[in-house]
Design a protein around this motif. Structure first.
Motif, PDB file in Angstrom:
ATOM      1  N   ARG A  30       0.822  -1.219   0.000  1.00 46.75           N
ATOM      2  CA  ARG A  30       0.000   0.000   0.000  1.00 46.75           C
ATOM      3  C   ARG A  30       0.857   1.270   0.000  1.00 46.75           C
ATOM      4  NH1 ARG A  30      -5.663  -0.794   0.366  1.00 46.75           N
ATOM      5  NH2 ARG A  30      -6.027  -2.985   0.672  1.00 46.75           N
ATOM      6  N   PRO A  31       1.706   1.419  -1.033  1.00 45.14           N
ATOM      7  CA  PRO A  31       2.592   2.584  -1.082  1.00 45.14           C
ATOM      8  C   PRO A  31       1.810   3.871  -1.340  1.00 45.14           C
ATOM      9  CG  PRO A  31       2.690   1.410  -3.149  1.00 45.14           C
ATOM     10  CD  PRO A  31       1.849   0.578  -2.214  1.00 45.14           C
ATOM     11  N   ASP A  32       2.380   4.974  -0.892  1.00 40.31           N
ATOM     12  CA  ASP A  32       1.766   6.277  -1.156  1.00 40.31           C
ATOM     13  C   ASP A  32       1.931   6.671  -2.619  1.00 40.31           C
ATOM     14  OD1 ASP A  32       1.040   6.991   1.628  1.00 40.31           O
ATOM     15  OD2 ASP A  32       3.217   6.902   1.919  1.00 40.31           O
ATOM     16  N   ILE A  33       3.099   6.314  -3.198  1.00 39.02           N
ATOM     17  CA  ILE A  33       3.452   6.714  -4.560  1.00 39.02           C
ATOM     18  C   ILE A  33       3.953   5.488  -5.322  1.00 39.02           C
ATOM     19  CG2 ILE A  33       4.897   8.234  -5.985  1.00 39.02           C
ATOM     20  CD1 ILE A  33       5.358   9.852  -3.306  1.00 39.02           C
ATOM     21  N   VAL A  34       3.549   5.377  -6.592  1.00 39.32           N
ATOM     22  CA  VAL A  34       4.067   4.340  -7.480  1.00 39.32           C
ATOM     23  C   VAL A  34       4.594   5.019  -8.735  1.00 39.32           C
ATOM     24  CG1 VAL A  34       3.494   2.375  -8.950  1.00 39.32           C
ATOM     25  CG2 VAL A  34       2.522   2.527  -6.652  1.00 39.32           C
ATOM     26  N   ILE A  35       5.842   4.730  -9.077  1.00 41.33           N
ATOM     27  CA  ILE A  35       6.395   5.128 -10.368  1.00 41.33           C
ATOM     28  C   ILE A  35       6.342   3.878 -11.237  1.00 41.33           C
ATOM     29  CG2 ILE A  35       8.424   5.926 -11.636  1.00 41.33           C
ATOM     30  CD1 ILE A  35       9.321   7.382  -9.096  1.00 41.33           C
ATOM     31  N   THR A  36       5.631   3.951 -12.363  1.00 44.06           N
ATOM     32  CA  THR A  36       5.455   2.766 -13.200  1.00 44.06           C
ATOM     33  C   THR A  36       5.599   3.075 -14.679  1.00 44.06           C
ATOM     34  OG1 THR A  36       4.013   0.889 -13.678  1.00 44.06           O
ATOM     35  CG2 THR A  36       2.937   3.005 -13.328  1.00 44.06           C
ATOM     36  N   ASP A  37       6.103   2.091 -15.386  1.00 45.24           N
ATOM     37  CA  ASP A  37       6.144   2.134 -16.839  1.00 45.24           C
ATOM     38  C   ASP A  37       4.741   1.840 -17.357  1.00 45.24           C
ATOM     39  OD1 ASP A  37       7.049   2.189 -19.448  1.00 45.24           O
ATOM     40  OD2 ASP A  37       8.098   0.277 -19.346  1.00 45.24           O
ATOM     41  N   ILE A  38       4.424   2.353 -18.526  1.00 43.53           N
ATOM     42  CA  ILE A  38       3.123   2.051 -19.128  1.00 43.53           C
ATOM     43  C   ILE A  38       3.176   0.709 -19.845  1.00 43.53           C
ATOM     44  CG2 ILE A  38       1.485   2.729 -20.929  1.00 43.53           C
ATOM     45  CD1 ILE A  38       2.072   5.634 -20.221  1.00 43.53           C
ATOM     46  N   SER A  39       4.213   0.499 -20.639  1.00 40.08           N
ATOM     47  CA  SER A  39       4.316  -0.708 -21.457  1.00 40.08           C
ATOM     48  C   SER A  39       5.179  -1.759 -20.768  1.00 40.08           C
ATOM     49  CB  SER A  39       4.930  -0.345 -22.816  1.00 40.08           C
ATOM     50  OG  SER A  39       5.069  -1.491 -23.613  1.00 40.08           O
ATOM     51  N   MET A  40       4.515  -2.813 -20.281  1.00 41.02           N
ATOM     52  CA  MET A  40       5.206  -3.899 -19.588  1.00 41.02           C
ATOM     53  C   MET A  40       4.556  -5.221 -19.958  1.00 41.02           C
ATOM     54  SD  MET A  40       5.723  -2.431 -15.725  1.00 41.02           S
ATOM     55  CE  MET A  40       3.998  -2.025 -15.490  1.00 41.02           C
ATOM     56  N   PRO A  41       5.298  -6.324 -19.819  1.00 36.58           N
ATOM     57  CA  PRO A  41       4.707  -7.632 -20.090  1.00 36.58           C
ATOM     58  C   PRO A  41       3.719  -8.041 -18.992  1.00 36.58           C
ATOM     59  CG  PRO A  41       6.958  -7.891 -19.297  1.00 36.58           C
ATOM     60  CD  PRO A  41       6.718  -6.417 -19.470  1.00 36.58           C
TER      61      PRO A  41
ATOM     62  N   THR B  40      -3.387   5.359  -3.820  1.00 31.43           N
ATOM     63  CA  THR B  40      -2.003   5.489  -4.259  1.00 31.43           C
ATOM     64  C   THR B  40      -1.942   6.505  -5.389  1.00 31.43           C
ATOM     65  OG1 THR B  40      -1.490   3.197  -3.690  1.00 31.43           O
ATOM     66  CG2 THR B  40      -0.065   4.240  -5.286  1.00 31.43           C
ATOM     67  N   LYS B  41      -0.915   7.337  -5.402  1.00 30.38           N
ATOM     68  CA  LYS B  41      -0.675   8.288  -6.481  1.00 30.38           C
ATOM     69  C   LYS B  41       0.310   7.647  -7.461  1.00 30.38           C
ATOM     70  CE  LYS B  41      -3.110  11.437  -4.488  1.00 30.38           C
ATOM     71  NZ  LYS B  41      -4.460  11.655  -4.899  1.00 30.38           N
ATOM     72  N   PHE B  42       0.090   7.847  -8.756  1.00 30.86           N
ATOM     73  CA  PHE B  42       0.902   7.224  -9.784  1.00 30.86           C
ATOM     74  C   PHE B  42       1.672   8.254 -10.600  1.00 30.86           C
ATOM     75  CE2 PHE B  42      -2.306   4.088  -8.869  1.00 30.86           C
ATOM     76  CZ  PHE B  42      -1.589   2.900  -8.873  1.00 30.86           C
ATOM     77  N   ILE B  43       2.919   7.918 -10.916  1.00 33.07           N
ATOM     78  CA  ILE B  43       3.743   8.653 -11.862  1.00 33.07           C
ATOM     79  C   ILE B  43       4.027   7.681 -13.002  1.00 33.07           C
ATOM     80  CG2 ILE B  43       5.949   9.806 -12.265  1.00 33.07           C
ATOM     81  CD1 ILE B  43       5.954  10.440  -9.219  1.00 33.07           C
ATOM     82  N   LEU B  44       3.686   8.057 -14.224  1.00 32.78           N
ATOM     83  CA  LEU B  44       3.826   7.153 -15.359  1.00 32.78           C
ATOM     84  C   LEU B  44       5.061   7.483 -16.192  1.00 32.78           C
ATOM     85  CD1 LEU B  44       0.123   7.183 -16.567  1.00 32.78           C
ATOM     86  CD2 LEU B  44       1.257   5.458 -15.209  1.00 32.78           C
ATOM     87  N   LEU B  45       5.786   6.435 -16.597  1.00 32.46           N
ATOM     88  CA  LEU B  45       6.939   6.553 -17.478  1.00 32.46           C
ATOM     89  C   LEU B  45       6.567   5.957 -18.823  1.00 32.46           C
ATOM     90  CD1 LEU B  45       9.708   5.210 -15.075  1.00 32.46           C
ATOM     91  CD2 LEU B  45       9.067   7.585 -15.459  1.00 32.46           C
ATOM     92  N   THR B  46       7.100   6.525 -19.895  1.00 31.35           N
ATOM     93  CA  THR B  46       6.857   5.954 -21.223  1.00 31.35           C
ATOM     94  C   THR B  46       8.165   5.631 -21.894  1.00 31.35           C
ATOM     95  OG1 THR B  46       6.823   8.124 -22.268  1.00 31.35           O
ATOM     96  CG2 THR B  46       4.723   7.242 -21.521  1.00 31.35           C
TER      97      THR B  46
END
Length: 83
Positions: free
Chosen positions: A48-59, A77-83
């Motif tokens: 249950r993290p406060d922040i998630v940094i995640t890629d959009i394109s993943m397997p 959770t708040k999300f930061i998206l990477l492309t």
């Protein structure tokens, strides 16, 4: 202190994010990492993290599909998206 989870299928991206930002100075605890959306979703459920940094394109599950699942679980959770 906030908690952060990093999710990306490229380990060098995860390592770069971990290394080049002084998380302690930002008052953020690095809670963990995951290498795909399925593993990320399970870690979000348990950590249950406060922040998630995640890629959009993943397997296995895209970052966008993972975010939809998290929103359906009503996890704040708040999300930061990477492309």
């Amino acid at each position: 202190m906030y908690s952060l989870l990093i999710i990306d299928d490229q380990k060098y991206i995860i390592n770069g994010i971990k290394k080049f930002i002084d998380w302690d100075e930002c008052e953020i605890n690095l809670a963990g990492t995951a290498i795909n959306g399925v593993e990320g979703l399970e870690k979000i459920k348990s950590l249950r993290p406060d922040i998630v940094i995640t890629d959009i394109s993943m397997p296995k599950m895209t970052g966008l599909d993972m975010i939809k699942e998290v929103k359906n679980l009503d996890i704040k959770t708040k999300f930061i998206l990477l492309t």
